[in-house]
Design a protein around this motif. Structure first.
Motif, PDB file in Angstrom:
ATOM      1  N   LEU A   1     -25.297   2.432  26.343  1.00 59.63           N
ATOM      2  CA  LEU A   1     -25.764   3.479  25.425  1.00 59.63           C
ATOM      3  C   LEU A   1     -24.738   3.700  24.325  1.00 59.63           C
ATOM      4  O   LEU A   1     -25.076   3.771  23.148  1.00 59.63           O
ATOM      5  CB  LEU A   1     -25.942   4.797  26.175  1.00 59.63           C
ATOM      6  N   ASN A   2     -23.473   3.794  24.723  1.00 65.83           N
ATOM      7  CA  ASN A   2     -22.427   4.064  23.745  1.00 65.83           C
ATOM      8  C   ASN A   2     -22.294   2.923  22.746  1.00 65.83           C
ATOM      9  O   ASN A   2     -22.117   3.149  21.552  1.00 65.83           O
ATOM     10  CB  ASN A   2     -21.099   4.297  24.458  1.00 65.83           C
ATOM     11  N   SER A   3     -22.404   1.690  23.223  1.00 65.78           N
ATOM     12  CA  SER A   3     -22.193   0.586  22.283  1.00 65.78           C
ATOM     13  C   SER A   3     -23.417   0.395  21.382  1.00 65.78           C
ATOM     14  O   SER A   3     -23.285   0.038  20.230  1.00 65.78           O
ATOM     15  CB  SER A   3     -21.824  -0.692  23.025  1.00 65.78           C
ATOM     16  N   PHE A   4     -24.618   0.703  21.897  1.00 69.25           N
ATOM     17  CA  PHE A   4     -25.824   0.598  21.055  1.00 69.25           C
ATOM     18  C   PHE A   4     -25.795   1.613  19.931  1.00 69.25           C
ATOM     19  O   PHE A   4     -26.170   1.322  18.806  1.00 69.25           O
ATOM     20  CB  PHE A   4     -27.090   0.837  21.883  1.00 69.25           C
ATOM     21  N   GLN A   5     -25.349   2.831  20.242  1.00 67.55           N
ATOM     22  CA  GLN A   5     -25.391   3.875  19.215  1.00 67.55           C
ATOM     23  C   GLN A   5     -24.330   3.636  18.159  1.00 67.55           C
ATOM     24  O   GLN A   5     -24.401   4.193  17.088  1.00 67.55           O
ATOM     25  CB  GLN A   5     -25.224   5.243  19.846  1.00 67.55           C
ATOM     26  N   GLY A   6     -23.346   2.770  18.464  1.00 72.88           N
ATOM     27  CA  GLY A   6     -22.324   2.493  17.477  1.00 72.88           C
ATOM     28  C   GLY A   6     -22.729   1.425  16.480  1.00 72.88           C
ATOM     29  O   GLY A   6     -22.075   1.220  15.483  1.00 72.88           O
ATOM     30  N   GLU A   7     -23.831   0.740  16.787  1.00 68.34           N
ATOM     31  CA  GLU A   7     -24.248  -0.339  15.888  1.00 68.34           C
ATOM     32  C   GLU A   7     -24.647   0.212  14.525  1.00 68.34           C
ATOM     33  O   GLU A   7     -25.075   1.361  14.411  1.00 68.34           O
ATOM     34  CB  GLU A   7     -25.416  -1.112  16.507  1.00 68.34           C
ATOM     35  N   LEU A   8     -24.541  -0.642  13.520  1.00 68.42           N
ATOM     36  CA  LEU A   8     -24.749  -0.193  12.156  1.00 68.42           C
ATOM     37  C   LEU A   8     -26.167   0.360  11.956  1.00 68.42           C
ATOM     38  O   LEU A   8     -26.364   1.458  11.468  1.00 68.42           O
ATOM     39  CB  LEU A   8     -24.482  -1.352  11.193  1.00 68.42           C
ATOM     40  N   LEU A   9     -27.155  -0.429  12.347  1.00 70.26           N
ATOM     41  CA  LEU A   9     -28.532   0.038  12.247  1.00 70.26           C
ATOM     42  C   LEU A   9     -29.006   0.418  13.641  1.00 70.26           C
ATOM     43  O   LEU A   9     -29.397  -0.435  14.423  1.00 70.26           O
ATOM     44  CB  LEU A   9     -29.434  -1.067  11.676  1.00 70.26           C
ATOM     45  N   THR A  10     -28.902   1.698  13.933  1.00 73.79           N
ATOM     46  CA  THR A  10     -29.256   2.131  15.268  1.00 73.79           C
ATOM     47  C   THR A  10     -30.763   2.034  15.470  1.00 73.79           C
ATOM     48  O   THR A  10     -31.543   2.549  14.687  1.00 73.79           O
ATOM     49  CB  THR A  10     -28.793   3.578  15.489  1.00 73.79           C
ATOM     50  N   ASP A  11     -31.136   1.339  16.542  1.00 74.09           N
ATOM     51  CA  ASP A  11     -32.548   1.208  16.897  1.00 74.09           C
ATOM     52  C   ASP A  11     -32.902   2.418  17.750  1.00 74.09           C
ATOM     53  O   ASP A  11     -32.879   2.365  18.965  1.00 74.09           O
ATOM     54  CB  ASP A  11     -32.715  -0.116  17.666  1.00 74.09           C
ATOM     55  N   TRP A  12     -33.211   3.546  17.063  1.00 73.98           N
ATOM     56  CA  TRP A  12     -33.351   4.808  17.791  1.00 73.98           C
ATOM     57  C   TRP A  12     -34.461   4.769  18.822  1.00 73.98           C
ATOM     58  O   TRP A  12     -34.345   5.383  19.883  1.00 73.98           O
ATOM     59  CB  TRP A  12     -33.566   5.981  16.833  1.00 73.98           C
ATOM     60  N   SER A  13     -35.555   4.054  18.544  1.00 73.75           N
ATOM     61  CA  SER A  13     -36.670   4.124  19.495  1.00 73.75           C
ATOM     62  C   SER A  13     -36.265   3.562  20.847  1.00 73.75           C
ATOM     63  O   SER A  13     -36.583   4.139  21.878  1.00 73.75           O
ATOM     64  CB  SER A  13     -37.908   3.420  18.937  1.00 73.75           C
TER      65      SER A  13
END
Lengths: 322, 354
Positions: free
Chosen positions: B308-320
């Motif tokens: 979760l932490n590494s996904f939210q740090g990505e430049l274009l967060t895939d919120w869905s």
């Protein structure tokens, strides 16, 4: 479950029985203690000793044998300051920024959290309906993982999030909260209070419920006003619990890392970088891994925590005796 | 009207004789209502948002419920076309499908008459939408191998660490509560000592030990140090002290071995305390973040929290996907909490408060 455990336990019984014959009953206690002591020794006591060894050596090697002895130079580096009040005058300015951020954070967070926890506990202790339900409402964020807490609030606070939509509608207009240093800090305090308040509410509520009812009844008979009863009965009798809560909150507050790191990443800039994040970044995330500096910083944190823990033990003992 | 008001404000019989709600009661209930909104609101919003499509998530201001624009398959077009209701212009009141949009103009088509293209301005229309849960946010997660991997890592770490901790702690608690031996006080003091050493201040040497034992970037590097939590020793010892020694003596008369006494008598009798400890340990390990962050650096070893932490740090967060994953991460804890709320509350109060 039991079907797996039972045969396992029966297999363990064979060596244990042999040991029992060999050692006798009372010395067998050490066999029961052994796994626990090995685990604690290896992962709790040994690290404490090694921490000192790391703090007095330099370089970026992990193995202690490859690390040159530098004496107290790591501590000297950390405290090399024109004035500790001004991080810009320090060699390790980031360390002092983290120290002051943590100090401010802990002061505000503990203050607001214990204040609101007390208010909530007093209200929950009144003669209200569905007390169990309300208690659960305030308690459940405690169980959420720090990363989940951070993501929930990030989603609400983002530029096109629901809070900004509300503010646009209500008048004042939206704001890019986490880009502004002061707001990011404020929201960090807020989500930390939000996430942990329930725990302290629970302890304070237990403390309030331990106060005997007849004391209040006597006060009512003497026509004491509720406010007076609160000041003269509730507060003094709750004081020991309050102390426990305060010290516990301080110990946890100093170690704040998870949710804020996931929430702001310590930014913008270093606005929400706290001391544990500094240790993490120096020791594990940076390019030369400065284990010595990280260990020296953690010893300084440990020093503060030990003092707080001693206060805690002293408070506990006083509570038991009194 | 007066009787309705009285009914609504009547309280259970009170000692001070008042039957109406005092202003402080109003203040209390107002505070509690506000509390529900503030505590539950964010989680409800997260769950609702997790059922929105990516397009719906981009919408500003956001809607409360997840909506999706209706589409219709129209003769002569391969893809289903989005439907719009016209609010002005020549075709006011009609429902048209959009073929394509060019700047501020759109080419529309009437579903009843698919042959003819109509030109409209985009300000004269609003999308036809209905409430629909975008469950694909969740199903896509399960189709992705990585999510199951993280889920499995988290589950494995949590269960193994809890099991080891329960076993080791209960054995130690048994020894400390039911045997008289020299050095017992010293051991108890040592365990208290461990309580005083938070993991956050021994990260560097702990990292060395774990690396030396070959557990860096392995799930065991999280499991074993996690199992070395002393809280359980106290909780279980306190409970085992209440088990009468006569039961043990009777078993010894029947030639039961000490190990058998431990797992056939002591463990079953301590079940309530063990259950409380198990719930606490599961929560701690499931929510762990800092130590896994240090030990597990390869993404195939990530726990859910790290992912979760590494996904939210990505430049274009895939919120869905991220929101759906967040919901799935908090779901096991929420389920445990709903059923075992009382035990958790007492457990936390007795381990943290003392």
């Amino acid at each position: 479950m039991l079907a797996i455990i039972s045969p396992l336990m029966r297999i363990v019984e064979i060596p244990m029985l042999a040991l029992q014959r060999l050692l006798g009953m009372n010395r067998l206690a050490w066999v029961f203690l052994a796994p626990n002591l090995i685990l604690f020794g290896l992962f709790a006591f040994l690290p404490v000793i090694l921490n000192v060894a790391y703090a007095t050596t330099g370089g970026s090697n992990v193995l202690l044998a490859d690390r040159p002895d530098v004496g107290l130079r790591n501590f000297a580096t950390l405290t090399d300051c024109g004035s500790v009040l001004d991080p810009n005058s320090c060699r390790e300015d980031k360390f002092w920024r983290a120290v002051w951020n943590t100090t401010w954070f802990v002061t505000l967070q503990v203050g607001f959290m214990v204040g609101f926890a007390l208010l909530t506990a007093i209200i929950l202790n009144r003669d209200i309906r569905a007390r169990g339900f309300f208690r659960a409402v305030f308690f459940f964020p405690v169980l959420l993982s720090p990363v989940v807490v951070a993501l929930i609030w990030k989603w609400i606070l983002q530029r096109e999030g629901v809070l900004n939509a509300f503010l646009d509608w209500a008048g004042p207009g939206g704001f890019n909260w986490l880009v502004d240093a002061n707001w990011a800090f404020t929201w960090s305090v807020f989500i930390s209070v939000w996430a942990h308040m329930g725990f302290y509410t629970l302890i304070l509520l237990a403390g309030l419920q331990a106060i005997p009812r007849d004391v209040y009844e006597a006060a009512t008979m003497d026509r004491a006003s509720p406010w007076r009863a609160f000041r003269k009965i509730t507060l003094p009798l709750l004081a020991p619990t309050m102390l426990v809560v305060l010290v516990l909150a301080l110990i946890k507050g100093v170690q704040t890392f998870d949710e804020i790191y996931a929430f702001t990443g310590g930014g913008p800039g270093t606005a929400t970088t706290f001391i544990i994040q500094y240790i993490y970044e120096e020791g594990f995330a940076g390019a030369p891994r400065l284990f010595g500096l990280a260990a020296a910083a953690s010893l300084m944190v440990a020093f503060v925590l030990v003092i707080l823990t001693l206060i805690q033990l002293w408070v506990n003992r006083r509570n038991v005796d009194g | 009207m007066a009787s309705v008001a009285e009914f609504l404000t009547r309280t259970r019989g009170r000692a001070n004789g008042g039957t109406r709600l005092h202003w402080t009661d109003w203040a209390s209930y107002t505070y509690l209502t506000f509390g529900i909104l503030l505590m539950f609101g964010p989680v409800v919003w997260l769950v609702l948002s997790s059922f929105k499509t990516e397009a719906d998530l981009q919408r500003y201001p956001p809607t409360f419920l997840p909506y999706q624009q209706q589409t219709m398959l129209i003769e002569g077009y391969d893809e289903p076309l989005p439907l719009f209701r016209m609010t002005g212009g020549d075709y006011e009141g009609m429902v048209l499908a959009q073929v394509r949009r060019v700047g501020l103009q759109a080419q529309m088509v009437d579903p009843a008459n698919p042959g003819e293209r109509l030109r409209t301005g985009i300000e004269d229309r609003e999308p036809v939408q209905r409430v629909r849960l975008a469950t694909e946010n969740y199903t896509e997660l399960f189709e992705r191998f990585t999510f199951l991997r993280y889920f499995w890592n988290s589950t494995f770490i949590t269960l193994m660490s809890t099991a080891i901790m329960l076993l080791v702690n209960s054995m130690a608690a048994f020894a400390l509560s039911k045997y008289q031996f020299r050095g017992r006080t010293t051991v108890l003091l040592l365990v208290i000592g461990t309580l005083m050493i938070p993991q956050t201040v021994v990260l560097v040497p702990l990292f060395l030990i774990v690396t030396e034992l070959g557990m860096f970037n392995s799930l065991w590097g999280v499991i074993i140090p996690g199992a070395a939590t002393p809280t359980g020793v106290f909780l279980l010892r306190q409970y085992m002290l209440t088990i009468p020694d006569e039961i043990l003596d009777a078993a010894r008369m029947d030639k039961a071995s000490e190990w058998k006494i431990y797992w056939r008598i002591i463990l079953p009798l301590s079940a309530p305390a063990i259950a409380v400890l198990a719930i606490l340990a599961i929560m701690w390990r499931w929510n762990d973040f800092l130590w896994p962050l240090i030990v597990l650096t390869q993404s195939e070893n990530f726990t859910l929290q790290l992912a979760l932490n590494s996904f939210q740090g990505e430049l274009l967060t895939d919120w869905s996907s991220l929101l759906a994953m967040t919901v799935l991460t908090l779901l096991p804890i929420a389920a445990v909490f709903m059923f075992l709320q009382k035990y958790i509350a007492t457990g936390i109060a007795s381990t943290g408060g003392k």
